[in-house]
Scaffold this active site. Structure first.
Site, short mmCIF file in Angstrom:
data_model
loop_
_atom_site.label_atom_id
_atom_site.label_comp_id
_atom_site.label_asym_id
_atom_site.label_seq_id
_atom_site.Cartn_x
_atom_site.Cartn_y
_atom_site.Cartn_z
N HIS A 74 -79.74 -85.20 -32.47
CA HIS A 74 -79.90 -84.52 -33.77
C HIS A 74 -80.07 -83.01 -33.65
O HIS A 74 -80.17 -82.33 -34.66
CB HIS A 74 -81.03 -85.15 -34.59
CG HIS A 74 -82.42 -84.86 -34.11
ND1 HIS A 74 -83.30 -84.08 -34.82
CD2 HIS A 74 -83.09 -85.25 -33.01
CE1 HIS A 74 -84.46 -84.02 -34.18
NE2 HIS A 74 -84.35 -84.73 -33.07
N THR A 102 -79.79 -104.08 -28.62
CA THR A 102 -78.42 -103.84 -29.11
C THR A 102 -78.24 -102.36 -29.38
O THR A 102 -79.10 -101.72 -30.01
CB THR A 102 -78.17 -104.66 -30.39
OG1 THR A 102 -78.38 -106.04 -30.07
CG2 THR A 102 -76.75 -104.46 -30.89
N GLN A 116 -83.26 -78.68 -25.98
CA GLN A 116 -82.96 -77.45 -26.74
C GLN A 116 -81.85 -76.63 -26.09
O GLN A 116 -81.48 -75.57 -26.62
CB GLN A 116 -84.22 -76.58 -26.86
CG GLN A 116 -85.31 -77.20 -27.71
CD GLN A 116 -84.94 -77.30 -29.20
OE1 GLN A 116 -83.94 -76.72 -29.66
NE2 GLN A 116 -85.73 -78.03 -29.96
N ASN A 161 -88.82 -75.05 -26.49
CA ASN A 161 -88.49 -75.21 -27.91
C ASN A 161 -89.22 -74.23 -28.81
O ASN A 161 -88.79 -73.99 -29.93
CB ASN A 161 -88.79 -76.65 -28.37
CG ASN A 161 -90.17 -77.11 -27.98
OD1 ASN A 161 -90.52 -77.11 -26.80
ND2 ASN A 161 -90.96 -77.48 -28.95
N SER A 204 -80.62 -84.76 -26.70
CA SER A 204 -80.91 -85.40 -27.99
C SER A 204 -79.79 -85.12 -28.98
O SER A 204 -79.27 -83.99 -29.03
CB SER A 204 -82.24 -84.87 -28.53
OG SER A 204 -82.45 -85.34 -29.84
N CYS A 256 -92.16 -81.15 -34.30
CA CYS A 256 -92.47 -82.49 -33.81
C CYS A 256 -93.97 -82.69 -33.63
O CYS A 256 -94.43 -83.81 -33.57
CB CYS A 256 -91.82 -82.75 -32.46
SG CYS A 256 -90.26 -81.97 -32.28
N GLY A 288 -84.60 -87.67 -27.64
CA GLY A 288 -85.18 -86.92 -26.52
C GLY A 288 -86.53 -87.50 -26.10
O GLY A 288 -86.83 -87.58 -24.91
N THR A 289 -87.32 -87.90 -27.06
CA THR A 289 -88.66 -88.40 -26.75
C THR A 289 -88.59 -89.63 -25.84
O THR A 289 -89.25 -89.69 -24.80
CB THR A 289 -89.40 -88.76 -28.06
OG1 THR A 289 -89.53 -87.56 -28.84
CG2 THR A 289 -90.77 -89.35 -27.79
N1 PMP Z 1 -87.92 -82.04 -26.09
C1 PMP Z 1 -87.82 -80.88 -26.75
C2 PMP Z 1 -87.83 -79.61 -25.98
C3 PMP Z 1 -87.68 -80.87 -28.14
O1 PMP Z 1 -87.57 -79.72 -28.79
C4 PMP Z 1 -87.66 -82.11 -28.83
C5 PMP Z 1 -87.52 -82.17 -30.35
N2 PMP Z 1 -88.22 -81.21 -31.04
C6 PMP Z 1 -87.78 -83.29 -28.10
C7 PMP Z 1 -87.90 -83.23 -26.73
C8 PMP Z 1 -87.79 -84.64 -28.78
O2 PMP Z 1 -86.50 -84.99 -29.17
P1 PMP Z 1 -86.28 -86.15 -30.28
O3 PMP Z 1 -86.65 -85.54 -31.59
O4 PMP Z 1 -84.82 -86.46 -30.15
O5 PMP Z 1 -87.15 -87.28 -29.90
#
Ligand code: PMP
Length: 391
Positions: free
Chosen positions: A204, A244, A182, A152, A202, A333, A72-73
């Site tokens: 995970h 890759t 989320q 989140n 994302s 995070c 997601g980041t």
């Molecule tokens: N956006 C939101 C709203 C999240 O909750 C998170 C993860 N806590 C992220 C982005 C980042 O996702 P990732 O851990 O896959 O980088």
């Protein structure tokens, strides 16, 4: 020793069996590089294609591009910095967002702000996007709007279709992005019904491996080349994200997305039932009179944010952890941030600094049960007797 209760599925969750099997296969059998021209490479390219199709299907879209990223980041960074850098005329332009976005949105925006861009953060008191403030902020200088689907920390679900429609009407240059990290497979959130141009998801959070995710781009964004690459190189992912491909991650993402789509309704009902049960019990039992539930206007089914008045969230987290119960205080995070501060998302929700500092987040998966909720409530009520001192 009782089994651990894991109420932190919004931080990350266990890899589902379908994803684990897919990973194993790409590690040992389908190990090729999708860019290789031989038959092993072609098999990997087929797997990449079918994985992309599976994620698109889980998103409820047929068209557009899906760029696999490391999560997601990276997808948020690609959406925001990639958009800002797409056209020289955007320099110094205007971006709309919400107050209290995840750090992976807030930090790229802060970077752009330091380079002279204007960022307008729309208030979200009580978990609702202030539509009047949004309308007032719209003008022809806006080239990007980025509003998270579900917060989140509070679990607030914003009215993205209404916000997107308003921005589209009033800001002709705006590309509309939502961070659905989320929300994906937790609540209905197809980019088509939401009316957005870009969506972050994302792996995970939905039962795939860590280190995979992606950004959906509408056909219009693809056609207009409305986004510039952040990772130049060999040209993978339509030139938007070279390197890759992370095939174990991508295959796990596709498998988890397919499983999540197949069980969507029952999964959402299960998490919502645990959440509703906890809310009812906390609201109706005087033993929990000092527990403050943060209830957004439209809550996500799997997130419950609460505070114990006068008790630091960190203290509660540590006590629960010592009792075998995992929750989070603030966003997992951002807990590494050098300078701890009250969560902006909680302040934007309308909490005081003290309430924000006392807040913990519970987040559920379909595997969580009412029995686990009962044990949590028992442990919490015992903790309130011993930890809690009226300030
Ligand atoms: N956006 C939101 C709203 C999240 O909750 C998170 C993860 N806590 C992220 C982005 C980042 O996702 P990732 O851990 O896959 O980088």
């Amino acid at each position: 020793m009782e089994p651990i209760i894991y109420f932190d599925h919004s931080a990350t969750t266990r890899v589902c069996p379908e994803a684990a099997a897919a990973v194993q296969k790409t590690l040992t059998e389908d190990f090729g590089n999708p860019s290789s021209r031989h038959l092993v490479g072609r098999a990997a390219a087929d797997l990449l294609r079918s994985s992309r199709a599976a994620v698109l299907s889980a998103l409820g879209v047929r068209d557009g591009a899906f760029v696999f990223t490391s999560g997601g980041t990276e997808a948020n960074t690609l959406a925001i910095l990639g958009r800002a850098e797409a056209k020289p005329r955007f320099a110094g332009g205007k971006i709309l967002t919400t107050a209290g976005e995840h750090a992976s949105v807030e930090q790229p925006l802060a970077l752009l702000e330091s380079r002279g861009y204007e960022v307008v953060r729309i208030p979200v008191k009580g978990g609702q996007l202030d539509m009047q403030a949004l309308e007032a902020a719209c003008d022809s200088r806006v080239f990007l709007a980025t509003f998270m689907t579900t917060n989140n920390e509070t679990g607030a679900c914003y009215d993205i279709p209404a916000a997107a429609a308003l921005v589209r009407r009033l800001c002709r240059d705006a590309v509309i992005h939502t961070d659905a990290t989320q929300a994906f497979l937790k609540l209905p959130c197809s980019p088509l019904t939401m009316g957005v141009d870009m969506m972050t998801v994302s792996g995970h959070k939905i039962g795939a491996m860590k280190g995979v995710g992606g950004l959906w781009l509408s056909p219009a964004v693809v056609r207009a080349r409305a986004l510039s690459a952040r990772t130049p190189g060999g040209g993978q992912e339509d030139g938007l994200r070279s390197g890759t491909e992370n095939m174990p991650g991508i295959a796990s993402f596709a498998a988890a997305a397919t499983a999540g789509k197949a069980h969507f309704a029952e999964n959402a009902a299960k998490t919502a039932a645990v959440r509703a049960y906890l809310c009812d019990r906390i609201q109706s039992d005087p033993a929990f009179a000092d527990v403050l539930l943060h209830l957004p206007a439209v809550p996500a089914p799997h997130i419950l944010s609460l505070a114990v008045r006068g008790l630091p969230g960190e203290t509660l987290l540590n006590y629960l952890s010592a009792c075998g119960i995992c929750v989070s205080a603030g966003s997992a995070c951002s807990s590494n941030a050098k300078h701890a501060h009250a969560s902006f998302a909680l302040l934007a929700f309308g909490l005081s600094e003290k309430e924000a500092g006392s807040t913990v987040r519970l987040s559920f998966a379909p595997s969580n049960t009412k029995e686990e909720a009962d044990r949590f409530l028992h442990v919490l009520s015992e903790g309130l007797k011993t930890l809690y001192r009226k300030g």
